[in-house]
Design an enzyme around this catalytic site. Structure first.
Site, PDB file in Angstrom:
ATOM      1  N   ASP A 199       2.196  63.854 -10.532  1.00  0.00           N
ATOM      2  CA  ASP A 199       2.789  62.442 -10.357  1.00  0.00           C
ATOM      3  C   ASP A 199       3.708  63.283  -9.158  1.00  0.00           C
ATOM      4  OD1 ASP A 199       4.128  59.947  -9.675  1.00  0.00           O
ATOM      5  OD2 ASP A 199       3.561  59.336 -11.865  1.00  0.00           O
ATOM      6  N   ILE A 200       3.629  62.861  -8.130  1.00  0.00           N
ATOM      7  CA  ILE A 200       5.006  62.715  -7.030  1.00  0.00           C
ATOM      8  C   ILE A 200       5.784  62.128  -6.911  1.00  0.00           C
ATOM      9  CG2 ILE A 200       3.925  61.295  -5.560  1.00  0.00           C
ATOM     10  CD1 ILE A 200       4.436  64.893  -4.566  1.00  0.00           C
TER      11      ILE A 200
ATOM     12  N   ASN B 118       0.984  64.049   1.644  1.00  0.00           N
ATOM     13  CA  ASN B 118       0.172  63.144   1.882  1.00  0.00           C
ATOM     14  C   ASN B 118      -0.237  61.686   0.398  1.00  0.00           C
ATOM     15  OD1 ASN B 118      -3.117  61.744   2.290  1.00  0.00           O
ATOM     16  ND2 ASN B 118      -3.459  62.408   0.076  1.00  0.00           N
TER      17      ASN B 118
ATOM     18  N   TYR C 238       5.553  49.172   1.348  1.00  0.00           N
ATOM     19  CA  TYR C 238       5.073  49.477   2.186  1.00  0.00           C
ATOM     20  C   TYR C 238       5.458  50.226   3.766  1.00  0.00           C
ATOM     21  CZ  TYR C 238       1.074  52.389   3.514  1.00  0.00           C
ATOM     22  OH  TYR C 238      -0.008  53.506   4.311  1.00  0.00           O
TER      23      TYR C 238
ATOM     24  N   LYS D 266       7.471  53.874   4.191  1.00  0.00           N
ATOM     25  CA  LYS D 266       6.287  54.714   5.396  1.00  0.00           C
ATOM     26  C   LYS D 266       8.201  54.887   6.506  1.00  0.00           C
ATOM     27  CE  LYS D 266       2.984  55.724   3.836  1.00  0.00           C
ATOM     28  NZ  LYS D 266       2.672  57.246   3.270  1.00  0.00           N
TER      29      LYS D 266
HETATM   30  N1  NAD Z   1      -6.336  55.362   5.238  1.00  0.00           N
HETATM   31  C1  NAD Z   1      -6.086  54.961   6.476  1.00  0.00           C
HETATM   32  O1  NAD Z   1      -6.141  54.018   7.161  1.00  0.00           O
HETATM   33  C2  NAD Z   1      -4.343  55.128   6.793  1.00  0.00           C
HETATM   34  C3  NAD Z   1      -3.701  54.233   7.443  1.00  0.00           C
HETATM   35  C4  NAD Z   1      -1.931  54.430   7.121  1.00  0.00           C
HETATM   36  C5  NAD Z   1      -1.919  55.407   6.628  1.00  0.00           C
HETATM   37  N2  NAD Z   1      -2.186  56.050   5.315  1.00  0.00           N
HETATM   38  C6  NAD Z   1      -1.349  56.736   4.746  1.00  0.00           C
HETATM   39  O2  NAD Z   1      -2.137  58.210   4.209  1.00  0.00           O
HETATM   40  C7  NAD Z   1      -2.197  58.775   3.219  1.00  0.00           C
HETATM   41  C8  NAD Z   1      -3.496  58.737   2.376  1.00  0.00           C
HETATM   42  O3  NAD Z   1      -3.576  57.545   2.357  1.00  0.00           O
HETATM   43  P1  NAD Z   1      -5.176  57.552   2.059  1.00  0.00           P
HETATM   44  O4  NAD Z   1      -5.611  56.450   2.118  1.00  0.00           O
HETATM   45  O5  NAD Z   1      -6.208  58.611   1.553  1.00  0.00           O
HETATM   46  O6  NAD Z   1      -5.315  56.930   0.449  1.00  0.00           O
HETATM   47  P2  NAD Z   1      -6.214  56.735  -0.796  1.00  0.00           P
HETATM   48  O7  NAD Z   1      -5.362  55.822  -1.372  1.00  0.00           O
HETATM   49  O8  NAD Z   1      -7.209  56.713  -1.082  1.00  0.00           O
HETATM   50  O9  NAD Z   1      -6.026  58.448  -1.912  1.00  0.00           O
HETATM   51  C9  NAD Z   1      -4.179  58.603  -2.384  1.00  0.00           C
HETATM   52  C10 NAD Z   1      -4.661  59.609  -3.486  1.00  0.00           C
HETATM   53  O10 NAD Z   1      -3.271  59.590  -3.429  1.00  0.00           O
HETATM   54  C11 NAD Z   1      -2.998  59.817  -5.147  1.00  0.00           C
HETATM   55  N3  NAD Z   1      -1.821  59.618  -5.748  1.00  0.00           N
HETATM   56  C12 NAD Z   1      -1.055  58.184  -5.218  1.00  0.00           C
HETATM   57  N4  NAD Z   1      -0.175  58.368  -6.016  1.00  0.00           N
HETATM   58  C13 NAD Z   1       0.395  59.420  -6.648  1.00  0.00           C
HETATM   59  C14 NAD Z   1       1.512  59.836  -7.109  1.00  0.00           C
HETATM   60  N5  NAD Z   1       2.284  58.768  -7.568  1.00  0.00           N
HETATM   61  N6  NAD Z   1       0.842  61.141  -7.523  1.00  0.00           N
HETATM   62  C15 NAD Z   1       0.258  62.048  -6.987  1.00  0.00           C
HETATM   63  N7  NAD Z   1      -0.895  61.781  -6.191  1.00  0.00           N
HETATM   64  C16 NAD Z   1      -0.527  60.528  -6.295  1.00  0.00           C
HETATM   65  C17 NAD Z   1      -4.107  58.982  -5.553  1.00  0.00           C
HETATM   66  O11 NAD Z   1      -4.249  59.231  -6.829  1.00  0.00           O
HETATM   67  C18 NAD Z   1      -5.253  59.474  -4.498  1.00  0.00           C
HETATM   68  O12 NAD Z   1      -6.250  60.619  -4.369  1.00  0.00           O
HETATM   69  C19 NAD Z   1      -1.309  57.647   2.414  1.00  0.00           C
HETATM   70  O13 NAD Z   1      -0.159  58.076   2.448  1.00  0.00           O
HETATM   71  C20 NAD Z   1      -1.541  56.459   3.149  1.00  0.00           C
HETATM   72  O14 NAD Z   1      -0.325  55.612   3.314  1.00  0.00           O
HETATM   73  C21 NAD Z   1      -3.601  56.019   5.461  1.00  0.00           C
END
Ligand code: NAD
Length: 255
Positions: free
Chosen positions: A65-66, A92, A158, A162
């Site tokens: 857990d990060i 990430n 959020y 960020k």
């Molecule tokens: N998808 C997009 O278009 C988008 C846009 C802007 C920013 N982001 C950022 O990109 C990153 C990845 O996004 P995504 O869409 O793949 O998200 P997602 O929710 O699909 O995947 C996130 C992963 O992180 C894990 N996770 C969550 N909390 C955690 C914790 N406390 N400890 C360890 N693992 C944890 C989840 O179980 C999941 O596997 C994130 O930081 C998100 O904010 C994504």
């Protein structure tokens, strides 16, 4: 001669059980990196680990857990024990929950977003720093969002989380540059599960976004986002630090 790949590098990817993190694990693994899958959901971690093993990628699964510093320290110690070093850290992971406006956001939301966002990112950066400094080489890639930059309404916790990550990125870039460590940030636009869920919540707004979007689609985690992360984890990024890269097909330009 600058090495443009990640072959032989050891890279920790937080939240690599699904979405963009999983795509990066596949891409960097296929290009010769050893991968640490640092993910809090055991079933998701196990899936990515099994996939990488099938591909022949050296991989360590670490349920972590990060937002817990003790678990991060343990994960980094296990990384060094298994692979002997840590070259790259991709922060990430981000816990997400329905969020609220500035007027309505509650303390608990702030704690959840900050815990897994800037506090988790900071704790992981601090845990890898002594190893990277001793090696005189390190790559840190953090994840932020266009929503934070534009102040997207309804995402108070959020967005704040960020933007704090981007400030940490710039600060570490200035403090650690002479240690051979570069620190950059990606703001992705990706068709991860979360990305698709968000699009489904407001179909009209999403269609309008795609209509104006220069490339005309959300990115693929492995084929569109991960190659930029690979570049940032390679020697080729040695003169790039403290920057935010909008890896979104130009979508940010039209917001
Ligand atoms: N998808 C997009 O278009 C988008 C846009 C802007 C920013 N982001 C950022 O990109 C990153 C990845 O996004 P995504 O869409 O793949 O998200 P997602 O929710 O699909 O995947 C996130 C992963 O992180 C894990 N996770 C969550 N909390 C955690 C914790 N406390 N400890 C360890 N693992 C944890 C989840 O179980 C999941 O596997 C994130 O930081 C998100 O904010 C994504």
């Amino acid at each position: 001669m600058t090495e443009h790949g990640v072959a032989g590098r050891v890279v920790i990817i937080t939240g690599s059980g699904q979405g963009i993190g999983r795509g990066m694990a596949h891409h960097l693994g296929k290009h010769g990196a050893s991968i640490v899958v640092a993910e809090w959901k055991a079933h998701r971690a196990e899936r990515t680990v099994a996939e990488l093993e099938t591909l022949g990628v050296p991989v360590l699964g670490a349920v972590c857990d990060i937002s817990r510093r003790d678990q991060i320290d343990d994960m980094v110690a296990r990384t060094v024990e298994r692979f002997g070093r840590v070259d790259g850290l991709i922060n990430n992971a981000q816990t997400f929950r329905p969020t609220a406006t500035v007027a309505e956001v509650v303390e608990d939301d702030m704690d959840v977003f900050y815990g897994s966002g800037p506090k988790g990112t900071l704790a992981a950066m601090q845990a890898v720093y002594p190893h990277m400094r001793a090696a005189g080489w390190g790559r840190i890639v953090n994840f932020a969002s266009a929503a934070g930059i534009t102040g997207m309404p309804g995402y108070a916790a959020y967005n704040a989380s960020k933007e704090a990550i981007r400030a940490l990125t710039r600060t570490a870039a200035r403090e650690w540059g002479r240690d051979g460590i570069v620190v950059n940030c990606i703001c992705p636009g990706a068709a991860s599960k979360r990305g698709k869920d968000r699009a489904a919540r407001d179909v009209e707004a999403h269609e309008e976004f795609i209509r104006k979007h220069p490339i005309g689609r959300l990115g693929d985690p492995e084929d569109d986002i991960a190659p930029v992360a690979l570049f940032l984890c390679s020697d080729a990024s040695r003169y790039l630090t403290g920057q935010t890269l909008m890896v979104d097909g130009g979508g940010f330009l039209t917001l």
